[in-house]
Design a protein around this motif. Structure first.
Motif, mmCIF file in Angstrom:
data_model
loop_
_atom_site.group_PDB
_atom_site.id
_atom_site.type_symbol
_atom_site.label_atom_id
_atom_site.label_comp_id
_atom_site.label_asym_id
_atom_site.label_seq_id
_atom_site.Cartn_x
_atom_site.Cartn_y
_atom_site.Cartn_z
ATOM 1 N N CYS A 177 0.839 -1.200 0.000
ATOM 2 C CA CYS A 177 0.000 0.000 0.000
ATOM 3 C C CYS A 177 0.870 1.243 0.000
ATOM 4 O O CYS A 177 2.042 1.208 0.377
ATOM 5 C CB CYS A 177 -0.941 0.013 1.208
ATOM 6 N N GLU A 178 0.268 2.339 -0.446
ATOM 7 C CA GLU A 178 0.942 3.636 -0.479
ATOM 8 C C GLU A 178 0.326 4.555 0.565
ATOM 9 O O GLU A 178 -0.899 4.587 0.731
ATOM 10 C CB GLU A 178 0.808 4.286 -1.857
ATOM 11 N N GLU A 179 1.144 5.307 1.274
ATOM 12 C CA GLU A 179 0.648 6.241 2.279
ATOM 13 C C GLU A 179 -0.317 7.240 1.644
ATOM 14 O O GLU A 179 -0.058 7.787 0.580
ATOM 15 C CB GLU A 179 1.813 6.987 2.927
ATOM 16 N N GLY A 180 -1.445 7.450 2.323
ATOM 17 C CA GLY A 180 -2.417 8.428 1.854
ATOM 18 C C GLY A 180 -3.417 7.912 0.840
ATOM 19 O O GLY A 180 -4.316 8.651 0.424
ATOM 20 N N LYS A 181 -3.301 6.652 0.444
ATOM 21 C CA LYS A 181 -4.226 6.083 -0.534
ATOM 22 C C LYS A 181 -5.116 5.023 0.126
ATOM 23 O O LYS A 181 -4.672 4.319 1.031
ATOM 24 C CB LYS A 181 -3.462 5.476 -1.714
ATOM 25 N N PRO A 182 -6.366 4.896 -0.353
ATOM 26 C CA PRO A 182 -7.280 3.900 0.232
ATOM 27 C C PRO A 182 -6.767 2.483 0.022
ATOM 28 O O PRO A 182 -6.182 2.162 -1.008
ATOM 29 C CB PRO A 182 -8.591 4.131 -0.529
ATOM 30 N N LEU A 183 -7.026 1.642 1.008
ATOM 31 C CA LEU A 183 -6.599 0.249 0.918
ATOM 32 C C LEU A 183 -7.552 -0.559 0.045
ATOM 33 O O LEU A 183 -8.770 -0.443 0.167
ATOM 34 C CB LEU A 183 -6.560 -0.379 2.313
ATOM 35 N N SER A 184 -6.990 -1.375 -0.800
ATOM 36 C CA SER A 184 -7.782 -2.323 -1.570
ATOM 37 C C SER A 184 -8.129 -3.499 -0.668
ATOM 38 O O SER A 184 -7.497 -3.693 0.383
ATOM 39 C CB SER A 184 -6.983 -2.811 -2.778
ATOM 40 N N PRO A 185 -9.108 -4.321 -1.046
ATOM 41 C CA PRO A 185 -9.416 -5.516 -0.241
ATOM 42 C C PRO A 185 -8.195 -6.415 -0.057
ATOM 43 O O PRO A 185 -7.970 -6.961 1.026
ATOM 44 C CB PRO A 185 -10.511 -6.211 -1.054
ATOM 45 N N GLU A 186 -7.388 -6.543 -1.129
ATOM 46 C CA GLU A 186 -6.201 -7.392 -1.062
ATOM 47 C C GLU A 186 -5.165 -6.823 -0.089
ATOM 48 O O GLU A 186 -4.568 -7.561 0.708
ATOM 49 C CB GLU A 186 -5.580 -7.545 -2.453
ATOM 50 N N ALA A 187 -4.967 -5.499 -0.143
ATOM 51 C CA ALA A 187 -3.996 -4.860 0.750
ATOM 52 C C ALA A 187 -4.418 -5.011 2.202
ATOM 53 O O ALA A 187 -3.593 -5.265 3.086
ATOM 54 C CB ALA A 187 -3.840 -3.390 0.387
ATOM 55 N N ALA A 188 -5.726 -4.872 2.474
ATOM 56 C CA ALA A 188 -6.226 -5.007 3.845
ATOM 57 C C ALA A 188 -5.966 -6.423 4.372
ATOM 58 O O ALA A 188 -5.571 -6.597 5.530
ATOM 59 C CB ALA A 188 -7.719 -4.682 3.891
ATOM 60 N N ARG A 189 -6.152 -7.425 3.512
ATOM 61 C CA ARG A 189 -5.904 -8.808 3.936
ATOM 62 C C ARG A 189 -4.424 -9.048 4.204
ATOM 63 O O ARG A 189 -4.046 -9.712 5.178
ATOM 64 C CB ARG A 189 -6.412 -9.774 2.863
ATOM 65 N N ILE A 190 -3.573 -8.528 3.335
ATOM 66 C CA ILE A 190 -2.133 -8.741 3.496
ATOM 67 C C ILE A 190 -1.619 -8.049 4.763
ATOM 68 O O ILE A 190 -0.814 -8.623 5.518
ATOM 69 C CB ILE A 190 -1.365 -8.226 2.257
ATOM 70 N N LEU A 191 -2.091 -6.842 5.025
ATOM 71 C CA LEU A 191 -1.662 -6.127 6.231
ATOM 72 C C LEU A 191 -2.072 -6.897 7.490
ATOM 73 O O LEU A 191 -1.314 -6.933 8.468
ATOM 74 C CB LEU A 191 -2.269 -4.725 6.257
ATOM 75 N N ARG A 192 -3.239 -7.506 7.454
ATOM 76 C CA ARG A 192 -3.675 -8.311 8.604
ATOM 77 C C ARG A 192 -2.734 -9.497 8.798
ATOM 78 O O ARG A 192 -2.343 -9.819 9.926
ATOM 79 C CB ARG A 192 -5.115 -8.786 8.400
ATOM 80 N N LEU A 193 -2.357 -10.140 7.692
ATOM 81 C CA LEU A 193 -1.434 -11.272 7.778
ATOM 82 C C LEU A 193 -0.071 -10.837 8.312
ATOM 83 O O LEU A 193 0.597 -11.581 9.031
ATOM 84 C CB LEU A 193 -1.264 -11.922 6.402
ATOM 85 N N LEU A 194 0.317 -9.617 7.955
ATOM 86 C CA LEU A 194 1.610 -9.101 8.402
ATOM 87 C C LEU A 194 1.558 -8.560 9.833
ATOM 88 O O LEU A 194 2.594 -8.232 10.421
ATOM 89 C CB LEU A 194 2.085 -7.982 7.466
ATOM 90 N N GLY A 195 0.340 -8.450 10.381
ATOM 91 C CA GLY A 195 0.191 -7.947 11.748
ATOM 92 C C GLY A 195 0.318 -6.444 11.858
ATOM 93 O O GLY A 195 0.593 -5.915 12.937
ATOM 94 N N ILE A 196 0.102 -5.728 10.751
ATOM 95 C CA ILE A 196 0.246 -4.267 10.737
ATOM 96 C C ILE A 196 -1.124 -3.619 10.929
ATOM 97 O O ILE A 196 -2.025 -3.796 10.104
ATOM 98 C CB ILE A 196 0.878 -3.790 9.424
ATOM 99 N N LYS A 197 -1.290 -2.857 11.994
ATOM 100 C CA LYS A 197 -2.545 -2.187 12.309
ATOM 101 C C LYS A 197 -2.475 -0.719 11.894
ATOM 102 O O LYS A 197 -1.587 0.006 12.323
ATOM 103 C CB LYS A 197 -2.849 -2.290 13.810
#
Length: 229
Positions: A177-197
């Motif tokens: 993901c890029e700072e300041g841009k909306p998260l895509s469904p895929e990005a939201a899933r990957i961030l959860r897997l990475l443990g990034i809140k």
């Protein structure tokens, strides 16, 4: 021949009555709260998390009562004008019930309410559409935090991965993901897997009412603006 369920008649008047009864119940509960508690606050919220709010409400349930739902119903209960308000100046609160907002009636001291609300902050995983607070990129190479069973799922999220001797491996750098841009469904899933809140559930006080005082906490309309809004 059995009757088709598609032809089953539904009495809409019953459905409407149930909705009306529910709204009347909320209005009556707000009127009761106005008599029981000595002050009421309007607050806004961002990145709502129902479980976290429930926990916060439970902390205050012995001396407070929360209302969230239809702003219009809450406005009607408070009164939208001086001629319809429950108590003097309560109609000013209805002018500030907009968007993601709620009310809490309480007997807690003002300082305690301000401390609780200002100190409330809960971090959680961001959902689709949330604006990214930072750039997250992954470098080419092994992703040892993922098991080999995760490789097909990661590929479905658009990540350029493969299995190399049983280890999940990125074949090229990948920007989640890029700072300041909306998260895509895929990005939201990957961030959860990475443990990034990236989401922070916060509550913001907008105004306070008591029988002898009305106070705004936000920059914007002054008392006279609220009066004539």
């Amino acid at each position: 021949m059995p009757k088709s369920k598609r032809n089953k008649q539904v009495t809409l008047s019953k459905t409407k009555k149930k909705g009306r009864d529910h709204k009347e119940g909320i209005v009556n509960s707000i009127k009761d709260a106005a008599e029981e508690y000595n002050s009421v606050y309007v607050f806004s919220f961002e990145n709502m998390r129902n479980q976290k709010l429930k926990e916060f409400r439970d902390q205050l349930k012995s001396n407070s009562r929360f209302f969230l739902g239809s702003n219009k119903v809450m406005q009607v209960a408070l009164g939208r004008s001086p001629s319809h308000e429950l108590k003097p100046n309560l109609h000013k609160l209805s002018k500030l019930l907009r968007g993601d907002a709620g009310m809490v009636f309480t007997n807690l001291p003002k300082e305690e309410v301000e401390r609780l609300f200002n100190g409330f902050e809960e971090y959680d995983f961001a959902r689709t559409g949330t604006v990214a607070t930072e750039k997250v990129d992954l470098k080419e190479g092994p992703l040892e935090q993922f098991t080999h069973e995760m490789e097909p799922f990661l590929r479905k999220q658009g990540m350029p991965v493969r299995l190399n001797k049983g280890v999940v491996e990125l074949v090229s750098d990948y920007v989640v993901c890029e700072e300041g841009k909306p998260l895509s469904p895929e990005a939201a899933r990957i961030l959860r897997l990475l443990g990034i809140k990236m989401a922070t559930f916060r509550l913001h006080l907008i105004c306070r009412w008591s029988s002898d005082d009305f106070e705004l906490y936000i920059d914007g309309p002054d008392d006279s603006d609220v009066e004539c809004a």
